[in-house]
Design a protein around this motif. Structure first.
Motif: not given
Length: 617
Positions: A495-500, A513-514, A524-526, A601-606
């Motif tokens: 949940g840190d906004g970077r894809l693993d 792979l972290r 932004l995550g949807l 807003g950004v940097d979040r999951q909605l």
């Protein structure tokens, strides 16, 4: 209607004869030319011939001390370190011992953290009831990179010869279900909502028998209920197996009737083996499924060797189309005609062959809009001694092979690709590309052939001009390690906004792979939820999200399946670069309606529910 376009096609006949005369041998690109066309041949089928130029160069196992650290393999810090994939014997004497190893990232219990499911293979003695079969594994994400093995509790061990997994909420109850494809009888695991699953494949009519591979869920007829497509690979009779390379030269063995790769005995297939047709299961109003493969025109009467598939919006006409990647045979693109049937357009669309007019040994499939023109493109992995292929979507159902122009040609030739996915690893607003690799013949390590059995991942950065550049492997990073990889899935595990990335490796432990890359942009995550009353599947498979920031308009689709027999997390992830706000978010729901949603807003999951906008920040 797909338009027939002119394409560069190179003659094969004269050039092939000239090549063989110059080579002065009976080998074709490292594979023995069969004296009898019906005889089984080594896996991989036809290749481009580029291997003659590149086999002297070893491009695997190389680290670059100047490369940035992108991925750290953290599997040994998690419970997943105890999982071991197993398929057949280490020698890989039979083709069905090779392709197993799908993986899924999905939130099975709705706690907001994506979990991991790893498919396992089996052995011939286990199939005969002589030993316990290997178990698949479900790992519950506890947060902070801690996982709990809940396989037995959940009831998803699938102690059959597993191949792949596709996720979809087929009964619209808000809980994701799993279709697990097998070499044998496939399963449909219904999510009971209490942490357990029940196999309902027989009850609902989707217990496909045979050799099933990379399945995909999608509502092709717009009735709000998910349907299921399952490719078939080849017919195998365990009581009448193809020639075994271990028997070559032995008294009473198969003599010279074994298959060869560059003069060395190897397992046989798929060429010479009888392929299996494909299945399309339509979900009826009572929740059961009916086989409509022939009626819909997607049964594959040619019996190509199917590996990967996905329901996609190929021509953006509001109907889900279908792409199928086949091994050693042409790829298929089925355009949805809107009347319950499909038109196969692989050749006229440009995706059946590569730009040289050749069939390829297709394995994995990535789907995404890499150039931000709002159309879906395809990246397909292939056998070694051949390049992977990138098809650019030109619109109206037409595609162009732009592999070498995009910088994805020469570098991929020594590798044998499997799982692949587009992902924006650095959140700059332009999706990048990752490829899992691993050979099928263990014997390659005994020869100076410019390749190896275990191979590195390939990560390509999008240069924003239609081209990609390979990212070097920092010493000690996940990119510097070599695996015999198969399935690959992408998701933000912490949940840190970077894809693993999670990779299922043949006969080994997986890789987790972290993503530790820095700096990265905003994101932004949807999570999309369809309105069943409007005939949108609850899980929103088939929905499209468009995010506009400044002059860039990105597109992400909710897709089941693809990669290689694997499932990416269906949370749509958008990298935003330096943008700190969304200028416009548009959701095109599976029922065809378009909704504009205000983003707080950004940097979040909605979580966005159809017709209600954002309901959960």
């Amino acid at each position: 209607m797909t338009k027939l376009k002119s394409r560069r096609v190179y003659p094969q006949g004269i050039g092939l004869l000239l090549f063989l005369s110059l080579l002065g041998s009976s080998t074709l690109f490292g594979q023995t030319v069969p004296k009898k066309p019906e005889s089984p041949q080594p896996m991989g089928g036809v290749s481009t011939g580029a291997a003659l130029t590149y086999t002297s160069k070893r491009t695997v196992g190389i680290a670059d001390p100047k490369a940035p650290m992108i991925f750290e393999d953290v599997v040994d810090k998690t419970a997943l370190q105890s999982f071991r994939h197993r398929a057949g014997t280490p020698d890989k004497n039979y083709i069905f011992e090779v392709p197993s190893g799908g993986v899924a990232i999905f939130d099975y219990d709705g706690d907001g953290r994506p979990d991991i499911y790893l498919v396992n293979g089996s052995t011939i003695p286990a199939m005969q009831g002589k030993e316990k079969a290997p178990s698949a594994a479900l790992y519950h994400n506890l947060g902070d990179w801690k996982f709990e093995d809940v396989t037995d509790k959940a009831g998803v061990a699938n102690e059959r010869w597993g191949m792949g997994v596709a996720v979809g909420d087929y009964d619209n109850d808000g809980r994701p279900d799993m279709y697990v494809t097998n070499f044998g009888v496939s399963r449909l695991y219904h999510n009971n909502g209490d942490g357990t699953f029940t196999d309902v494949a027989e009850k609902l009519g989707v217990a496909r028998k045979g050799w099933s591979t990379g399945a995909s869920w999608g509502d092709y007829d717009g009735d709000g209920r998910l349907d299921l497509f399952v490719p078939g690979y080849a017919e195998i009779d365990l009581n009448d197996l193809p020639p075994n390379p271990s028997e070559a030269g032995k008294p009473g063995g198969v003599g010279q009737n074994f298959c060869q790769f560059r003069g060395v005995p190897v397992m046989c297939g798929p060429r010479g083996l009888v392929g299996e047709g494909d299945k399309l299961y339509h979900q009826k109003a009572d929740g059961t499924f009916e086989d409509v493969s022939v009626k819909a025109g997607v049964n594959d009467p040619q019996k190509y060797y199917g590996f990967s598939s996905a329901f996609v919006h190929a021509n953006d006409d509001n109907l889900l189309d279908l792409i199928v990647v086949n091994d050693s045979t042409p790829k298929q693109l089925y355009i949805n005609k809107g009347d319950g049937t499909f038109e196969e357009t692989g050749y006229p669309s440009g995706v059946a062959l590569n730009e040289n007019g050749r069939e390829q040994a297709g394995m994995g499939l990535a789907v995404g809009d890499y150039d931000n023109d709002s159309r879906l493109d395809f990246h397909i992995t292939n056998f070694s001694d051949d390049s992977n292929v990138l098809y650019h979507n030109d619109g109206d159902g037409n595609f162009t092979d732009v592999t070498f122009q995009a910088g994805l040609g020469e570098v991929t030739i020594p590798f044998l690709g499997w799982g692949t996915s587009f992902l924006d690893y650095d959140n700059d607003g332009w999706i990048d590309l990752i490829v899992a690799n691993g050979h099928v013949y263990p014997t390659v390590d005994d020869h100076q052939w410019g390749t190896s059995y275990a191979q590195q991942l390939l990560l390509f950065r999008n240069l924003r001009n239609g081209k990609f550049a390979r990212i070097g492997a920092a010493p000690g990073s996940g990119l510097a390690q070599a695996w015999c990889a198969r399935g690959l899935a992408v998701g933000d595990l912490d949940g840190d906004g970077r894809l693993d990335v999670v990779i299922n490796n043949a006969d080994s432990k997986p890789a987790i792979l972290r993503n530790v890359s820095t700096p990265t942009g905003h994101w932004l995550g949807l999570n999309l939820v369809g309105d069943v009353a409007k005939k949108s599947p609850r899980g929103a498979i088939g929905a499209i999200a468009y995010v506009t920031t400044g002059k860039i308009r990105q597109r992400q689709d909710v897709i089941s399946g693809a990669s290689y027999s694997s499932q990416n997390d269906m949370t749509l992830h958008f990298g935003l670069g330096d943008s700190t706000r969304i200028d416009k978010l548009e959701i095109k729901w599976p029922d065809g309606s378009l909704e504009v949603v205000t983003v707080p807003g950004v940097d979040r999951q909605l979580t966005i529910v159809e017709g209600k906008g954002v309901v959960k920040p």
